[in-house]
Design a protein around this motif. Structure first.
Motif, PDB file in Angstrom:
ATOM      1  N   HIS A 296      19.059   6.738  29.497  1.00  0.00           N
ATOM      2  CA  HIS A 296      19.346   8.028  30.158  1.00  0.00           C
ATOM      3  C   HIS A 296      18.084   8.871  30.096  1.00  0.00           C
ATOM      4  CE1 HIS A 296      19.747   9.605  26.067  1.00  0.00           C
ATOM      5  NE2 HIS A 296      20.476   8.520  25.813  1.00  0.00           N
ATOM      6  N   LYS A 297      18.161  10.120  30.562  1.00  0.00           N
ATOM      7  CA  LYS A 297      16.919  10.913  30.657  1.00  0.00           C
ATOM      8  C   LYS A 297      16.336  11.318  29.295  1.00  0.00           C
ATOM      9  CE  LYS A 297      19.130  15.399  31.363  1.00  0.00           C
ATOM     10  NZ  LYS A 297      19.145  16.620  32.118  1.00  0.00           N
ATOM     11  N   HIS A 298      17.133  11.192  28.226  1.00  0.00           N
ATOM     12  CA  HIS A 298      16.608  11.526  26.895  1.00  0.00           C
ATOM     13  C   HIS A 298      16.238  10.289  26.071  1.00  0.00           C
ATOM     14  CE1 HIS A 298      17.548  15.692  27.551  1.00  0.00           C
ATOM     15  NE2 HIS A 298      18.829  15.423  27.774  1.00  0.00           N
TER      16      HIS A 298
ATOM     17  N   LYS B 204      21.624  16.621  18.744  1.00  0.00           N
ATOM     18  CA  LYS B 204      22.831  16.638  17.890  1.00  0.00           C
ATOM     19  C   LYS B 204      23.250  15.212  17.499  1.00  0.00           C
ATOM     20  CE  LYS B 204      23.439  21.156  18.612  1.00  0.00           C
ATOM     21  NZ  LYS B 204      22.188  21.451  19.258  1.00  0.00           N
ATOM     22  N   SER B 205      22.236  14.367  17.277  1.00  0.00           N
ATOM     23  CA  SER B 205      22.526  12.968  16.917  1.00  0.00           C
ATOM     24  C   SER B 205      23.166  12.859  15.536  1.00  0.00           C
ATOM     25  CB  SER B 205      21.240  12.155  16.926  1.00  0.00           C
ATOM     26  OG  SER B 205      20.580  12.324  18.135  1.00  0.00           O
TER      27      SER B 205
ATOM     28  N   MET C  39      22.699   3.483  18.806  1.00  0.00           N
ATOM     29  CA  MET C  39      22.046   4.741  19.150  1.00  0.00           C
ATOM     30  C   MET C  39      23.076   5.782  19.581  1.00  0.00           C
ATOM     31  SD  MET C  39      18.961   4.065  18.616  1.00  0.00           S
ATOM     32  CE  MET C  39      17.491   3.107  18.899  1.00  0.00           C
ATOM     33  N   SER C  40      22.822   6.995  19.192  1.00  0.00           N
ATOM     34  CA  SER C  40      23.710   8.088  19.598  1.00  0.00           C
ATOM     35  C   SER C  40      23.293   8.538  20.999  1.00  0.00           C
ATOM     36  CB  SER C  40      23.536   9.225  18.592  1.00  0.00           C
ATOM     37  OG  SER C  40      23.801  10.447  19.195  1.00  0.00           O
ATOM     38  N   VAL C  41      24.245   9.010  21.783  1.00  0.00           N
ATOM     39  CA  VAL C  41      23.884   9.567  23.095  1.00  0.00           C
ATOM     40  C   VAL C  41      24.144  11.079  23.048  1.00  0.00           C
ATOM     41  CG1 VAL C  41      24.288   7.492  24.463  1.00  0.00           C
ATOM     42  CG2 VAL C  41      26.176   9.060  24.037  1.00  0.00           C
ATOM     43  N   PRO C  42      23.435  11.864  23.902  1.00  0.00           N
ATOM     44  CA  PRO C  42      23.668  13.308  23.891  1.00  0.00           C
ATOM     45  C   PRO C  42      25.137  13.639  24.177  1.00  0.00           C
ATOM     46  CG  PRO C  42      21.730  12.767  25.186  1.00  0.00           C
ATOM     47  CD  PRO C  42      22.377  11.477  24.839  1.00  0.00           C
ATOM     48  N   ILE C  43      25.607  14.782  23.640  1.00  0.00           N
ATOM     49  CA  ILE C  43      27.029  15.166  23.746  1.00  0.00           C
ATOM     50  C   ILE C  43      27.529  15.127  25.196  1.00  0.00           C
ATOM     51  CG2 ILE C  43      28.654  17.102  23.424  1.00  0.00           C
ATOM     52  CD1 ILE C  43      27.078  17.858  20.937  1.00  0.00           C
ATOM     53  N   LYS C  44      26.675  15.656  26.112  1.00  0.00           N
ATOM     54  CA  LYS C  44      27.105  15.738  27.514  1.00  0.00           C
ATOM     55  C   LYS C  44      27.322  14.365  28.138  1.00  0.00           C
ATOM     56  CE  LYS C  44      25.156  20.222  28.607  1.00  0.00           C
ATOM     57  NZ  LYS C  44      24.024  20.932  29.153  1.00  0.00           N
ATOM     58  N   LEU C  45      26.654  13.357  27.599  1.00  0.00           N
ATOM     59  CA  LEU C  45      26.762  12.007  28.175  1.00  0.00           C
ATOM     60  C   LEU C  45      27.801  11.150  27.456  1.00  0.00           C
ATOM     61  CD1 LEU C  45      22.938  11.244  28.581  1.00  0.00           C
ATOM     62  CD2 LEU C  45      24.526  11.980  30.364  1.00  0.00           C
TER      63      LEU C  45
ATOM     64  N   HIS D 170      30.557   9.644  29.530  1.00  0.00           N
ATOM     65  CA  HIS D 170      30.189   8.581  30.477  1.00  0.00           C
ATOM     66  C   HIS D 170      29.407   7.454  29.805  1.00  0.00           C
ATOM     67  CE1 HIS D 170      31.069  11.997  33.047  1.00  0.00           C
ATOM     68  NE2 HIS D 170      30.095  12.658  32.447  1.00  0.00           N
ATOM     69  N   LYS D 171      29.530   7.357  28.516  1.00  0.00           N
ATOM     70  CA  LYS D 171      28.726   6.416  27.742  1.00  0.00           C
ATOM     71  C   LYS D 171      28.849   4.975  28.281  1.00  0.00           C
ATOM     72  CE  LYS D 171      27.865   5.182  22.949  1.00  0.00           C
ATOM     73  NZ  LYS D 171      28.364   5.250  21.594  1.00  0.00           N
ATOM     74  N   SER D 172      30.100   4.608  28.626  1.00  0.00           N
ATOM     75  CA  SER D 172      30.339   3.235  29.066  1.00  0.00           C
ATOM     76  C   SER D 172      29.702   2.951  30.429  1.00  0.00           C
ATOM     77  CB  SER D 172      31.836   2.963  29.117  1.00  0.00           C
ATOM     78  OG  SER D 172      32.435   3.942  29.920  1.00  0.00           O
ATOM     79  N   LYS D 173      29.441   4.059  31.201  1.00  0.00           N
ATOM     80  CA  LYS D 173      28.858   3.852  32.538  1.00  0.00           C
ATOM     81  C   LYS D 173      27.328   3.837  32.502  1.00  0.00           C
ATOM     82  CE  LYS D 173      32.674   6.239  34.718  1.00  0.00           C
ATOM     83  NZ  LYS D 173      33.080   7.550  35.214  1.00  0.00           N
ATOM     84  N   LEU D 174      26.751   4.186  31.328  1.00  0.00           N
ATOM     85  CA  LEU D 174      25.285   4.261  31.245  1.00  0.00           C
ATOM     86  C   LEU D 174      24.665   2.868  31.305  1.00  0.00           C
ATOM     87  CD1 LEU D 174      24.785   6.880  28.389  1.00  0.00           C
ATOM     88  CD2 LEU D 174      24.231   7.188  30.802  1.00  0.00           C
ATOM     89  N   LYS D 175      23.459   2.831  31.894  1.00  0.00           N
ATOM     90  CA  LYS D 175      22.719   1.564  31.953  1.00  0.00           C
ATOM     91  C   LYS D 175      22.357   1.167  30.515  1.00  0.00           C
ATOM     92  CE  LYS D 175      18.584  -0.340  33.926  1.00  0.00           C
ATOM     93  NZ  LYS D 175      17.233   0.013  34.332  1.00  0.00           N
ATOM     94  N   GLN D 176      22.402  -0.119  30.220  1.00  0.00           N
ATOM     95  CA  GLN D 176      22.129  -0.591  28.855  1.00  0.00           C
ATOM     96  C   GLN D 176      20.881  -1.458  28.831  1.00  0.00           C
ATOM     97  OE1 GLN D 176      24.322  -0.069  26.038  1.00  0.00           O
ATOM     98  NE2 GLN D 176      25.472   1.364  27.302  1.00  0.00           N
ATOM     99  N   LEU D 177      20.053  -1.221  27.815  1.00  0.00           N
ATOM    100  CA  LEU D 177      18.829  -2.017  27.652  1.00  0.00           C
ATOM    101  C   LEU D 177      19.003  -2.887  26.413  1.00  0.00           C
ATOM    102  CD1 LEU D 177      15.871  -2.092  28.896  1.00  0.00           C
ATOM    103  CD2 LEU D 177      15.236  -0.645  26.976  1.00  0.00           C
ATOM    104  N   PRO D 178      18.842  -4.237  26.560  1.00  0.00           N
ATOM    105  CA  PRO D 178      19.004  -5.082  25.363  1.00  0.00           C
ATOM    106  C   PRO D 178      17.997  -4.668  24.285  1.00  0.00           C
ATOM    107  CG  PRO D 178      18.776  -6.407  27.358  1.00  0.00           C
ATOM    108  CD  PRO D 178      18.468  -5.016  27.745  1.00  0.00           C
ATOM    109  N   PHE D 179      18.498  -4.548  23.037  1.00  0.00           N
ATOM    110  CA  PHE D 179      17.609  -4.146  21.934  1.00  0.00           C
ATOM    111  C   PHE D 179      16.493  -5.170  21.747  1.00  0.00           C
ATOM    112  CE2 PHE D 179      16.330  -4.055  17.477  1.00  0.00           C
ATOM    113  CZ  PHE D 179      16.009  -2.718  17.336  1.00  0.00           C
TER     114      PHE D 179
END
Lengths: 416, 355
Positions: free
Chosen positions: B28-30, B108-109, B211-217, B220-229
């Motif tokens: 995401h953008k952060h 706010k992680s 990884m934690s995602v920002p509160i606003k996201l 929609h966490k499940s819809k976010l693009k995922q990068l393999p660690f």
């Protein structure tokens, strides 16, 4: 009640003790009250006076009776029958002071290390000799030590504290009107202030630097003779003196009636040693006596050239090390060698006093080696700078290649 | 039989590999802030390696410390590079830790369930400050000696136990050879042991919780693009590390860390001296506060305020209830901004305003 009595007695004795001194002397009681400033002045700084602190009060010098009972009876206090002399004549002052200061037995009570030959020495001084001839313009004890606020020489406000001595002497010796009958210059203090000795003592507060009395003596003050100059300078500049006394210049200077060290270095206005003093250049001292083409002239020429060459080598090393240090290389070892080279340069300048090219050359050769070593250290340090930059460039290129490859790998993976 | 099979037979290596293969990092953008932790880890590893190399030559006594560092810088092959990298990397690490900490704070992680990740991270931050403080003295130069003298003096302000704390830190009443040996012990033995334990915990919980995602996201966490660690995120990380390595090499080669002059306890404190940049804001605060506020000494108040501040910062995950409920907590964001501005302004003041 017993305790109360003891307490009151203790308080009484405390006040008696505290009020002792100033108030217990009829001279001070009256002079302090006087509205005449001249009469009042002697009491104003008495508390700092070394004599007063040791219980030697007014009557010991001026005579009379200082019993406080006479504080309202001036005639009884200042009775000539009781030895009252009032203000002593200037010419009588040295003798007056010597009554105590030449008495070893008496002086031991106050300071067993204090000399007791001041009066004897004074009689041998120019001041003392003239005083005996009836010249009361010359300095007597009170002119240098003060009168009613005499302080020991280790007190910073004392007129004879090392840093204050030049000013004390200059009070008379810089006064051209006062000194006009004596036919001696009055610019000594002005010259001294600008000299290397004067700057060290007066500006840098280096109390090991000589003042007037260091060379002329104090109580026995006398201008040094032409042949005894090196004895005086040699008290501090020991090696230079030894070299001079065994050099060919000693006899030559005597023959020419030249005042040894002063002939080249000057006296009151002595300046820092300059490179140009040696050699055959415009500001050289050697050419004052040695004609062009003479043996001495050629020796001076070679010595000057070698000295300049060593100086330039040291400057070169300094510059190289400075450049390397600015570039971040640790150069402490080079700087240490540079210091050694500088010491060698000073040693070389010192060896000029042998006035022998062979001896001078023997001293300067190890100096050249040290300076060359310092130059080498500087060059190595600068090479190190170049090496570091070269390695940095190689590593940066490698990192750049790996980073670019990684970037393309990531790009390729994200397209997958 | 392959050597790897021998290990795989005996240890659950495969399950770890599977775990990393299945681990994804949200994009995401952060996301850029996810790399700050890895960056700190890289610099820490640089510190460990260069620190061990320095340890081969360093001698922790007042008589030999300065000379041994001088020896490292002049006689040991690439010694100057190792020492310079160690010093530069230490400073970059503290800077990176500041950035990592504030990034996680503003995102706010720290909110549920990552409270202990924050607490362990904060403890690591304080320990690394301890590393910086103890390591600064080790070259035994004039600057380090004075900074340690001033820094340890602060402990004297702690009520009741200040004096004992001071003597404990210095190994006596004054900063001396005993302090150097003590700081060396902290720097190479005590602190590394504590860091190893806390860092292991910190990394373990990150791997377990992801990884934690920002509160606003969050919604929609499940819809976010995922990068393999592994290997994608790791390769991204390594790219950053490579750049950091290049920067470190350039800094060390172009601006080698100076050694200064050997410490002399008998010379007066040089004028205009200040501590390492990351302590300047506390030092400046001490200078700004009046000598007495009501009936309390100003300096004691600063130490008290600092202690309260650290405890507050440590307990943020438990105090910020809104974020735990998934609501952005503006109050804590404002507090964070004020703290950042305060640190920046006082640090600049510390360098600009003459002592």
């Amino acid at each position: 009640m017993k305790w109360l009595n003891m307490f009151i007695t203790a308080i009484f004795f405390f006040f008696l003790y505290a009020s002792n001194g100033l108030a217990q002397n009829s001279c001070i009681i009256c002079h302090k009250k006087s509205e005449d400033t001249d009469l009042k002045r002697p009491t104003m700084k008495l508390a700092d006076d070394i004599h007063f602190k040791n219980g030697i009060t007014c009557e010991k010098c001026h005579g009379g009776d200082a019993n406080p009972a006479f504080q309202k009876d001036e005639e009884a206090a200042m009775d000539a029958d009781k030895g009252f002399i009032g203000v002593p004549d200037k010419g009588d002052i040295p003798k007056l002071c010597s009554r105590c200061h030449s008495n070893a037995q008496y002086m031991k009570k106050f300071n067993p290390n204090l000399p007791v030959d001041q009066y004897q020495q004074y009689l041998t001084s120019q001041h003392g000799k003239r005083l005996l001839k009836g010249d009361d313009k010359v300095a007597v004890c009170s002119d240098c030590h003060g009168v009613h606020n005499i302080q020991p020489p280790n007190v910073i406000t004392s007129k004879i504290f090392s840093v204050n001595i030049p000013k004390t002497c200059s009070k008379c010796h810089s006064d051209s009107v006062y000194m006009k009958d004596y036919g001696i210059p009055t610019d000594q203090y002005a010259l001294y202030k600008k000299s290397v000795h004067g700057i060290n003592l007066l500006e840098k507060d280096d109390r090991s630097s000589p003042s007037c009395t260091s060379c002329h003596g104090n109580h026995g003050a006398y201008p040094p003779g032409v042949t005894s100059v090196s004895n005086i300078c040699g008290t501090c500049h020991v090696t230079q003196r030894e070299m001079f006394l065994t050099s060919p210049h000693k006899e030559a200077f005597e023959e020419m009636d030249l005042p040894q060290c002063i002939a080249c270095h000057g006296n009151h206005g002595i300046s820092n040693v300059k490179r140009e003093m040696l050699g055959v250049g415009e500001n050289s001292f050697c050419i004052n006596c040695h004609d062009e083409g003479s043996e001495g002239y050629l020796a001076a020429q070679k010595m000057g050239a070698e000295q300049d060459s060593l100086y330039k080598k040291i400057e070169q090393a300094k510059l190289l090390l400075m450049k390397a240090e600015k570039a971040g290389v640790e150069v402490s070892e080079g700087e240490f060698i540079l210091k050694e080279a500088h010491n060698a340069f000073v040693k070389t300048q010192n060896s000029v006093h042998t006035f022998s090219y062979e001896k001078f050359h023997q001293v300067i050769v190890p100096g050249f080696k040290t300076a060359q070593n310092a130059v080498q250290q500087g060059r190595l340090a600068l090479n190190e700078v170049q090496n570091r930059r070269r390695w940095l460039a190689i590593i940066s290129i490698l990192i750049f290649i790996v980073a670019i490859s990684l970037y393309f790998k990531i790009k390729a993976m994200s397209k997958r | 039989m392959k050597l790897s099979d021998w290990f795989f037979d005996r240890y659950a290596v495969q399950s770890w590999i599977d775990f990393f293969r299945k681990k994804y990092v949200p994009v995401h953008k952060h996301s850029i802030w996810y790399y700050t932790g890895g960056f700190c880890l890289f610099l820490f590893m640089v510190q460990v390696v260069t620190g061990i190399l320095l340890l081969l030559y360093y001698r922790p006594t007042a008589e030999a410390a300065f000379e041994s560092v001088q020896f490292i810088m002049t006689k040991v092959r690439f010694g100057w590079l190792i020492r310079s990298i160690h010093s530069w990397s230490a400073n970059l690490l503290i800077g990176a830790l500041f950035i990592h900490m504030f990034a996680k704070f503003f995102l706010k992680s720290y909110r549920k369930p990552r409270e202990l990740t924050w607490v362990s991270g904060m403890l690591l931050f304080l320990i690394f400050l301890g590393f910086g403080f103890s390591g600064y003295l080790l070259p035994w130069n004039e600057l380090a000696y004075t900074a340690t003298k001033v820094g340890t003096e602060m402990t004297n302000l702690v009520p009741f136990v200040g004096k004992y704390l001071l003597v404990f830190l210095r190994g006596g009443e004054q900063v001396s050879g005993a302090t150097l040996t003590r700081f060396f012990g902290f720097h190479v033995a005590v602190l590394p042991i504590i860091v190893t334990v806390i860092l292991a915990f910190h990394l373990l919980v990150i791997q377990i919780q992801g990884m934690s995602v920002p509160i606003k996201l969050e919604e929609h966490k499940s819809k976010l693009k995922q990068l393999p660690f592994f290997p994608d995120f790791m390769l991204h990380d390594m790219l950053g590390w490579l750049v950091a390595f290049g920067v470190l090499a350039a800094l060390a080669a172009l601006f080698p860390w100076e050694l200064g002059t050997k410490a002399d306890p008998f010379i007066p404190t040089p004028i205009g001296i200040h501590p390492e940049w990351y302590f300047v804001f506390t030092y400046q605060t001490l200078k700004l506060v009046p000598s007495r506020i009501f009936f309390i000494e100003g300096e004691v108040l600063v130490v008290f305020g600092l202690a309260v501040g650290i405890i507050f910062w440590l307990l943020v995950p438990f105090l910020d209830r809104k974020s735990n409920q998934g609501i952005p907590a503006k109050f804590f964001t404002i507090v964070g901004i004020i703290i950042v501005i305060y640190i920046i302004v006082t640090t600049i003041m510390g360098y600009v305003i003459p002592a």
